[in-house]
Design an enzyme around this catalytic site. Sequence first.
Site, PDB file in Angstrom:
ATOM      1  N   GLU A 656      -1.149  11.489   5.787  1.00  0.00           N
ATOM      2  CA  GLU A 656       0.245  11.917   5.678  1.00  0.00           C
ATOM      3  C   GLU A 656       0.381  13.269   4.985  1.00  0.00           C
ATOM      4  O   GLU A 656       1.272  14.052   5.301  1.00  0.00           O
ATOM      5  CB  GLU A 656       1.038  10.833   4.952  1.00  0.00           C
ATOM      6  CG  GLU A 656       1.128   9.549   5.790  1.00  0.00           C
ATOM      7  CD  GLU A 656       1.562   8.346   4.986  1.00  0.00           C
ATOM      8  OE1 GLU A 656       1.768   8.493   3.772  1.00  0.00           O
ATOM      9  OE2 GLU A 656       1.685   7.266   5.577  1.00  0.00           O
ATOM     10  N   GLU A 676      -2.127   0.997   6.850  1.00  0.00           N
ATOM     11  CA  GLU A 676      -1.258   0.216   5.963  1.00  0.00           C
ATOM     12  C   GLU A 676      -0.476  -0.864   6.708  1.00  0.00           C
ATOM     13  O   GLU A 676      -0.329  -1.990   6.226  1.00  0.00           O
ATOM     14  CB  GLU A 676      -0.269   1.148   5.237  1.00  0.00           C
ATOM     15  CG  GLU A 676      -0.919   2.119   4.286  1.00  0.00           C
ATOM     16  CD  GLU A 676      -1.228   3.455   4.953  1.00  0.00           C
ATOM     17  OE1 GLU A 676      -1.394   3.483   6.193  1.00  0.00           O
ATOM     18  OE2 GLU A 676      -1.322   4.470   4.245  1.00  0.00           O
TER      19      GLU A 676
END
Length: 806
Positions: A656, A676
């Site tokens: 990210e 995740e």
Amino acid sequence: MTVTTDRMGHDPIPATLTALLAERTADSGDAEFLRFEDWSWTFGEIDTWTSRLAHRLIRVEGVKPGDRVAVMLPNVVQWPVFWLAALKAGAVVVPINSAYQRADLEFVLTDSGARVVVTDGDHLPLVRSVLDGDAALADVQVIDVAADGADSFPATAPDIEIDAGTLANLQYTSGTTGFPKACMLTHDYWVRNGWLCASTTGLNADDVLLTAQPFSYMDPLWNVAAALTAGAPLVVLPRFSASGFFADVRRHRATFLYVLGSMPTLLLKQPPDPHDRDNDLRLVWCSAIPAALHADLEDRWGAPWRELYGMTESGFDMISPLDDVATVGTGAVGVPVPTKQVRVVDGDGAEVPDGEPGELTVRGRPMMLGYWNRPEETARVLRRGGPPGNEGVVVGGGWLHTGDLVVRGPDGSIRIVGRIKDMVRRGGENVASVEVEAALERDPSVVGAAVVPEPDEVLGEEVKVFVQLADGIPADRATAEAIIERAGTQLARFKVPRYVEFVDGFPRTPSERVSKPALRERAATRPGTVHDLRPGGRSRPAPRPTQGYLDVSVEREVAILTLCRPEKLNALDVATRRRLASAVREHGTGATVRGIVLTGTGRAFSAGEDLTAIPSSYDDVRVAFETFHDITRAILETRVPVIAAVNGLAVGGASEITLCCDARIGTPATEFYQPENARGITISNASSVLLPRLVRGHALGMVLGAGRLDAQGALRIGLLDEIVDPDQLVERAIDSIVRWTPPNNTTAQHLELLRPGMAEVEAAFAREDVAAKRAWDDGVYRAGIESFWEGRKAPVPRDGVEPGRA
């Protein structure tokens, strides 16, 4: 000539500097105008000299109206002479700081499009070297002031049409928040500042003005305009010296002077002299008079000190009248001059109530036309709009957003409390650096102070102060404790510095402000002793920049930030995330580098969050999320390009982070992986906002499928911009930044346009924080991490990766 106070708001007559010099020559030609050292010149002598030089510029150098003439000189009489001569030729003068080195000089000459450079023998080799080394500057001509050859030219001014709106200067700002910008300043700007000065102070031919600032600043130039308006002499010192300044004031019998920045504090720190009050001063102007020292300054030299507020962009905005004794020691910065309006606004431009902090905005005259060749930047700081019914009350353009954080009192007085971006975010509190610095500088042991944020795992940032001590004061822990204890009686507890580092002096910008990026960079490369004043804290050498698993270096004016924890696949602990955000902010201003490359060591860019530190409370989770949020903010708020050189695996939060960058360059070993969701943990803002902007419909598959994406796949969907050999990776990123940031560029403005708005990103932060709290309360967050460790009991996957963060 005396300009009475009741005429302060009138338009100046004459309206140009050249006409003003002609008028003074006609009515006071034999009166002294300029005094340098032990030499002086009359208005008539300067008028003749500048006329001859104007003809020389036209006939020899071929200068035409609108051409730029750069002046790179120390404080010698030829500085104002060539300024006025170039204006008589219809040219635009570009002041250049005589302390500039090659890179700064080349930038200003290229950006301004100067056709002529005026300099002296000391600076001639540097100027020649820059011109010879850049083909774009090959046609620039050089004048050595040692032999200006003016005597053979006519003594009357050229017949050039000049009016109040004619451009006079490209005045470069100091460039502490990116590349320097040139303010376009007209004849009206300079004449009106001189007019306002003379009318406010009552200057007349019996006064003597004095300045010690370099002529590359705006202050000596408006002093010239004020001297021309009043018909008074201007004394110019070679440089400012605190130890000898008031001896010069007495010797020249100065009646009016202006000082700024740290100068008042430095003057008051000098040993008292029995002759201190033996002077002819009737007024001292100062910007940012230390409130606690104001009365002491007046008492010591026996003259009123009054506040002047303004910027290069706007000239004089607010002035404390001579008879305004009530403001002494209050920190108030005066009242608007008749040709200006001021407002205090919030981030949306709405006026804030009295007593609440907001940004100071100004409009009216004088005002710059805008920034040279930077329309987007001009539009950002000069904005239209204002309170209903007030449009057109003051002639001029939009509202100038000053960047100063101020509070307006019930009586309308304005008090500066800090710079909008010069804050420390300590826990949930914002600490204005200037307030802490002012409290420290009231201490007789302190010559100067500069507050910066220090990354902290718990609070986000702590308050650190660099302190320059007075002569004879020991730089030890006992001194640090005593200074902070005294400052603590004036500050709220959360504002009291935790860290103290003593320095011999401060790096400064051309406008004499402390350069905090340069200060932090110096402290990182040459650390001193840091005193940690919390209970149980110790004094220790300042940490090297390589600690915290982040290495910082600079190549070809590009900062390279390298995650350096290869044995843990560069897993990011909280300290590293704090340091990374801080390093991005430090270099992201553009003051010292032209761009940032973010990469990693070993075979992983980064494995995301270090999951060996399992959260034991939601506060731990909150810190984890907030530190990743802050990296996103830091990258998206930079004024320089940021490129991710993805040398291998980029997992979870690390994946990210790359999405926040302006480009991603990879190697054949590059992989992106966001596991995740497969473990029931929410994704971050970077995926929810930035990933769809880059790969559109592929975002759902990457996130919900939680699958790996190799280099070719990432290139195919647009997540990578190119794939290069590993040994070329960082060099290719540097090449890209250099290509994107040529001289005279608008890169910062384009970045602002191309990146997502921070409001959208902050909304994503809020959504993620809610989801994270829910995941923690439901037990999903901890279960997801524990399931990872359960999986690690099985054979280690082929890459041995530690999956990333929520």
